[in-house]
Design a protein around this motif. Structure first.
Motif, PDB file in Angstrom:
ATOM      1  N   UNK A  54      27.088  14.911-126.197  1.00 16.67           N
ATOM      2  CA  UNK A  54      27.125  13.687-125.326  1.00 16.67           C
ATOM      3  C   UNK A  54      28.564  13.307-124.865  1.00 16.67           C
ATOM      4  N   UNK A  55      28.661  12.704-123.764  1.00 16.26           N
ATOM      5  CA  UNK A  55      29.686  12.113-123.118  1.00 16.26           C
ATOM      6  C   UNK A  55      29.396  10.815-122.664  1.00 16.26           C
ATOM      7  N   UNK A  56      30.368   9.865-122.663  1.00 18.38           N
ATOM      8  CA  UNK A  56      30.155   8.426-121.952  1.00 18.38           C
ATOM      9  C   UNK A  56      31.323   8.066-121.011  1.00 18.38           C
ATOM     10  N   UNK A  57      30.737   7.836-119.692  1.00 15.37           N
ATOM     11  CA  UNK A  57      31.576   7.777-118.558  1.00 15.37           C
ATOM     12  C   UNK A  57      32.348   6.213-118.720  1.00 15.37           C
ATOM     13  N   UNK A  58      33.746   6.380-118.510  1.00 17.30           N
ATOM     14  CA  UNK A  58      34.179   5.026-118.586  1.00 17.30           C
ATOM     15  C   UNK A  58      35.182   4.617-117.107  1.00 17.30           C
ATOM     16  N   UNK A  59      35.142   5.527-116.275  1.00 16.16           N
ATOM     17  CA  UNK A  59      35.720   5.377-114.895  1.00 16.16           C
ATOM     18  C   UNK A  59      35.177   6.219-113.848  1.00 16.16           C
ATOM     19  N   UNK A  60      34.707   6.100-112.731  1.00 15.47           N
ATOM     20  CA  UNK A  60      34.441   7.067-111.727  1.00 15.47           C
ATOM     21  C   UNK A  60      35.558   6.609-110.789  1.00 15.47           C
ATOM     22  N   UNK A  61      35.912   7.961-110.427  1.00 13.98           N
ATOM     23  CA  UNK A  61      37.231   7.905-109.414  1.00 13.98           C
ATOM     24  C   UNK A  61      36.742   7.943-107.772  1.00 13.98           C
ATOM     25  N   UNK A  62      37.687   7.533-106.990  1.00 11.97           N
ATOM     26  CA  UNK A  62      37.008   7.475-105.571  1.00 11.97           C
ATOM     27  C   UNK A  62      36.442   8.588-105.176  1.00 11.97           C
ATOM     28  N   UNK A  63      36.847   9.779-105.504  1.00 15.43           N
ATOM     29  CA  UNK A  63      36.283  11.056-105.005  1.00 15.43           C
ATOM     30  C   UNK A  63      34.926  11.417-105.580  1.00 15.43           C
ATOM     31  N   UNK A  64      34.409  10.595-106.561  1.00 18.52           N
ATOM     32  CA  UNK A  64      33.119  10.930-107.271  1.00 18.52           C
ATOM     33  C   UNK A  64      33.070  11.464-108.392  1.00 18.52           C
ATOM     34  N   UNK A  65      34.308  11.838-108.986  1.00 16.42           N
ATOM     35  CA  UNK A  65      34.707  12.564-110.493  1.00 16.42           C
ATOM     36  C   UNK A  65      34.444  11.500-111.206  1.00 16.42           C
TER      37      UNK A  65
END
Length: 133
Positions: free
Chosen positions: A57-68
């Motif tokens: 399991x992973x938890x997203x903490x930031x979405x970059x402008x290119x969608x990564x």
């Protein structure tokens, strides 16, 4: 029209044209920079899959402008490890999203990504992809 009126109109026409051309140039410059793939210069992909991460399991903490998406491992003893998920068609990442590795799949490192944190630290993290076993 008098010569003075013509001069004023010529000046105003040149001023308006200059302002419009400046805005057009700035718009094109902004579009070129937005589509330049700013993350690509700091992204290194391997020829084949690298090591397997045992995380489920992973938890997203930031979405970059290119969608990564930058995410932390959310389980096990390596939960503070940061990883990058590349943008994928049909997948839209969002902050605090939980990404689970489904049964029959595994998370493997496919490269590295280098970035600068908000505190001006340079970090290099693994690029992860979820693939079949």
């Amino acid at each position: 029209m008098t010569t003075r009126t013509k001069s004023i109109l010529t000046f105003l026409g040149g001023l308006v044209t200059g302002v419009v051309l400046t805005f057009v140039f700035l718009i094109f410059l902004g579009l070129a920079q937005a589509y330049s793939g700013s993350t690509n210069k700091d992204l290194t992909l391997f020829d084949g899959p690298g090591q397997e991460l045992r995380a489920t399991e992973f938890k997203v903490f930031q979405v970059l402008p290119d969608g990564a998406a930058l995410a932390n491992i959310a389980d096990g003893e390596n939960r503070w490890t940061t990883v990058l998920f590349l943008p994928d068609e049909g997948v839209a990442y969002y902050d605090d999203q939980r990404i689970h590795v489904p049964a029959g799949k595994r998370a493997v490192q496919i490269g590295t990504y280098r970035y600068v944190t908000s505190r001006e630290f340079v970090k290099t993290v693994p690029v992860i992809e979820i693939v079949d076993r």
